[in-house]
Design an enzyme around this catalytic site. Structure first.
Site, short mmCIF file in Angstrom:
data_model
loop_
_atom_site.label_atom_id
_atom_site.label_comp_id
_atom_site.label_asym_id
_atom_site.label_seq_id
_atom_site.Cartn_x
_atom_site.Cartn_y
_atom_site.Cartn_z
N ARG A 6 3.63 -10.04 10.51
CA ARG A 6 4.88 -9.28 10.54
C ARG A 6 6.03 -10.12 9.97
NH1 ARG A 6 2.88 -5.27 9.85
NH2 ARG A 6 1.03 -6.56 9.73
N ASP A 23 -3.69 7.09 4.94
CA ASP A 23 -3.23 5.72 5.15
C ASP A 23 -3.72 5.23 6.52
OD1 ASP A 23 -1.93 3.35 4.77
OD2 ASP A 23 0.08 4.14 5.15
N GLU A 24 -3.73 3.91 6.71
CA GLU A 24 -4.10 3.28 8.00
C GLU A 24 -5.44 3.81 8.51
OE1 GLU A 24 -2.46 0.84 8.97
OE2 GLU A 24 -0.35 1.05 8.48
N LYS A 29 0.82 -1.22 0.00
CA LYS A 29 0.00 0.00 0.00
C LYS A 29 0.86 1.26 0.00
CE LYS A 29 -0.77 -0.15 5.01
NZ LYS A 29 -0.08 1.07 5.39
N THR A 30 2.02 1.23 0.68
CA THR A 30 2.90 2.40 0.69
C THR A 30 3.38 2.71 -0.73
OG1 THR A 30 3.63 1.86 2.92
CG2 THR A 30 4.99 3.41 1.68
N GLN A 71 -6.73 -5.28 10.72
CA GLN A 71 -5.59 -4.78 11.50
C GLN A 71 -6.02 -3.65 12.44
OE1 GLN A 71 -1.59 -4.72 9.52
NE2 GLN A 71 -2.78 -4.97 7.65
#
Length: 719
Positions: free
Chosen positions: A601, A227-228, A33-34, A258
């Site tokens: 992770r 974002d997020e 996504k980044t 998340q």
């Protein structure tokens, strides 16, 4: 065009080229996504021709903002990268440009917790309060609660009241809560300081009161990306609603699986219900995972599909097959820690650096046994969420010297006026404080005006003033890194540390100098001293970076947004993970999401461990339901729990699950919402505790807040 689309999959390309209107991207863990956000920014600039200064891209950490800024600079070749920042950093930009609307100067101070504690120390000493009256932690919470419950009245206190009036309210206060609250407002205004929550609230206040300023910012921000989005809280959502209300171009990225921060205000309904709140929303699913092996993803997918409140989706692997997910059952916690130590040494002997291995856990107390084993086996490790780098004594001292040069504020003065020793002790500081209060000036001004007074004979007060004045005269024309090195040398601070033999502190200062240099390199023309000090004040634990070759130990919450080659997720036991405090179905789903975040992770290897034994209350330890949620064909066991233990665990889980409260049907209120209680009357929700299934409410007719269960009858107050 080719450069903007380079290396993107179909979903990423759709996200990059969808520019107009309201767009929601559901981006699974490790789905790039980044990269998509960065490429979309570049697409808007390079292909459509949008000016970078007309784009806002909100991230949730300064670290990710810096990384994105560098990527976008590489893609566009433009030093102007618009507004790529956190919500708090963006609000600093608003206030620096329009602070006159709240009668604040452009050079206001951004206060972190250590600054707030320094202010509280002054208040406690002046008014003879002790920690028995209220701890600093509770005082900070009380101040925030009162600010929320008094909104918008407290803005009027901060903005319209003169410093003298605020001082009078502080001095006339009798109740400890009033003393602390008005003392804090006075100290804030005295140094023109704003804490983190003030930044957003003052920005919202300006937009509410000043239509021209609001329209200016709305027109300027033609494209907004966030974002997020699953972590957004109510204040941030309100700010976002205002900012996108003109061009109506809003692009959000998030993952409901998340959502792990509801305890600090995050509200996943904003992401899940985005298509209901905004017209003609386009939803894009980004599910291809570029981080983890297929084995890790299969186990994670198997776990999270047990949650009911989610958007149904599945992470899709793109990497070749790797190691199986290894699950280890130990007879006791010491054996569990020893297993982890052995595996780490095996990986290290095969060439894996220690820094590529991370141990994750639900709560900090888990580390005690692991640390004992690591010390015995001589395995180097570092625990995250200890003292932050920017919270260390020598770093705070160095930054206080820089703040004295730029702001000459009281907090910095009190910290470094006598460091190194200049014979400006408590008696002389008390003299300056009395003079400053009487003349309504800063402590530094008080020192200048009294420099010839007999009380400062035999001190180095004059040389301290000369030092600050010499740097204040020309710091704006010098690189920050040069100013920092020079002030640490000329003040005698580094000489003091060398005399003390404090090599670790000197090493930390060297790391600070390096971070300043990196900041200057990445920010270019924006790298003013004031900008740097604001940038540092907004840093969090997740912005810190440790390059040393040590095994990392951290909570799962700390690991959010990070990735590691090898992950050991330990203490996977009922009552530990999930936490024994979990008492609602919604909280249990959040615990499962937390386990999902931990598992995703891992890049190359994932180890899940648990142990038999007893909990603090004497109850037996059972394997976590989250281990049992995973299809056992997806796990490789080194030692599997015996069938009778699994049966007991299932009985315990089934019994426990019957007592989990389900609040999905009930009415829920958000932090900051105005409500009415059938007996206590009107009030404001100041905290939502999902674990306790309760609200903390500040009622108008009751001085202190009350904890009220979700089951209580509450009504929404409009307006």
């Amino acid at each position: 065009m080719e450069e903007s689309m380079k290396g993107l999959n179909a979903a990423q390309e759709e996200a990059v080229t969808s520019t107009e209107g309201f767009i929601r991207v559901i981006a699974g863990a490790g789905s790039g996504k980044t990269r998509a956000l960065s490429q979309r920014f570049a697409y808007l600039v390079n292909e459509i021709g949008i000016l970078p200064g007309n784009i806002l891209c909100v991230t949730f950490t300064n670290k990710s903002a810096n990384e994105m800024r560098q990527r976008i600079h590489h893609l566009t070749g433009d030093n102007d990268t618009g507004y790529i920042c956190t919500f708090h950093s963006f609000c600093v930009s608003i206030l620096q440009e329009d602070s006159n609307a709240v009668q604040y100067p452009k050079s206001f101070l951004v206060l972190d917790n250590s600054d707030i504690d320094a202010m509280l120390k002054i208040i406690y000493e002046e008014r003879n309060l002790t920690l028995r009256n209220m701890t600093f932690s509770k005082a900070r919470d009380m101040i925030e609660i009162r600010k929320i419950s008094k909104e918008p009245e407290y803005y009027l206190d901060m903005i319209t009241m003169s410093l003298d009036t605020l001082r009078q309210k502080y001095e006339e206060a009798v109740n400890p809560s009033d003393i602390i609250f008005y003392g804090y407002l006075y100290q804030e205004k005295k140094c023109f300081g704003l804490d983190y929550n003030d930044l957003i609230k003052f920005s919202l206040y300006i937009f509410q009161e000043e239509e021209e300023i609001r329209l200016k910012w709305q027109r300027r921000l033609e494209y907004i990306m966030i974002d997020e989005f699953q972590d957004i809280d109510d204040l941030q959502y309100r700010l976002m609603e205002v900012l996108c209300n003109h061009h109506k171009n809003l692009f959000i990225v998030g993952d409901p699986d998340q959502t792990i921060y509801t305890w600090r205000g995050a509200n996943v309904k904003y992401l899940l219900d985005f298509d209901k709140e905004f017209p003609h929303v386009k939803t894009i699913m980004m599910m291809q995972n570029y981080r983890s092996t297929p084995q890790i993803l299969s186990a994670a997918n198997s776990l999270i599909e047990k949650n009911q409140s989610r958007i149904k989706k599945e992470l899709l692997p793109t990497l070749p097959g790797g190691l199986p997910v290894l699950c280890h059952h130990a007879d006791h916690s010491r054996a569990e820690a020893l297993f982890i130590a052995v595996k780490i040494q095996e990986l290290h002997e095969k060439g894996t650096p220690y820094r590529d291995m991370t141990i994750l856990y639900r709560a900090h107390y888990i580390t005690r046994t692991i640390e004992e084993i690591f010390l015995k086996e001589k395995i180097p490790y570092t625990i995250y969420s200890g003292v932050q780098f920017f919270g260390r004594m020598e770093i705070k001292d160095a930054l206080s010297y820089l703040r004295m040069i730029a702001y000459k504020d009281d907090l910095s003065f009190l910290r470094i006026a006598n460091v190194p020793k200049r014979n400006i002790g408590q008696r002389r500081l008390a003299f300056l404080q009395e003079y400053a209060a009487a003349k309504n000036c800063t402590l530094y001004d008080a020192l200048i005006k009294n420099i010839e007074n007999d009380i400062f004979k035999g001190t180095k007060a004059a040389s301290f003033v000369a030092l600050i004045e010499s740097f204040a005269a020309d710091y704006a024309e010098r690189p920050i890194s040069e100013v920092l090195s020079a002030i640490l040398n000329e003040s005698g601070y580094e000489r003091m540390l060398r005399t003390e033999g404090s090599q670790e502190r000197l090493d930390n200062l060297a790391e600070l100098k390096q971070s300043v240099y990196e900041y200057e390199t990445s920010c270019g023309e924006e790298s003013t001293l004031e900008h740097y000090l604001t940038h540092i004040a907004l840093f969090t634990n997740s912005d810190a970076e440790d390059r040393s070759d040590k095994v990392k130990l951290m909570t799962v919450h700390t690991a959010k947004g990070l990735e590691f080659p090898y992950v050991f997720l330990c203490a996977m036991n009922e009552g530990i993970f999930p936490s024994k405090k979990t008492n609602t179905l919604q909280a249990m789903e959040e615990e499962r999401r937390l386990a999902f975040v931990a598992m995703t992770r891992a890049e190359k290897g994932l180890y899940l461990t648990e142990a038999e034994g007893r909990n603090f209350d004497g109850s037996p330890r059972y394997p976590s339901r989250f281990l049992l949620d995973i299809d056992e064909t997806l796990l490789a066991y080194t030692q599997k729990p015996q069938d009778h233990l699994i049966a007991k665990a299932q009985d315990y889980i089934n019994f426990n699950s019957r007592y989990l409260l389900d609040h999905s049907q009930g009415q829920h209120f958000a932090r900051g919402q105005r409500i009415k209680h059938s007996i206590f009357g009107p009030g404001t929700i100041v905290e939502v505790d999902m674990e306790k299934a309760a609200y903390t409410i500040q009622f108008e007719k009751i001085e202190t807040p009350r904890t009220i269960t979700f089951r209580a009858k509450l009504e929404v107050l409009q307006g």
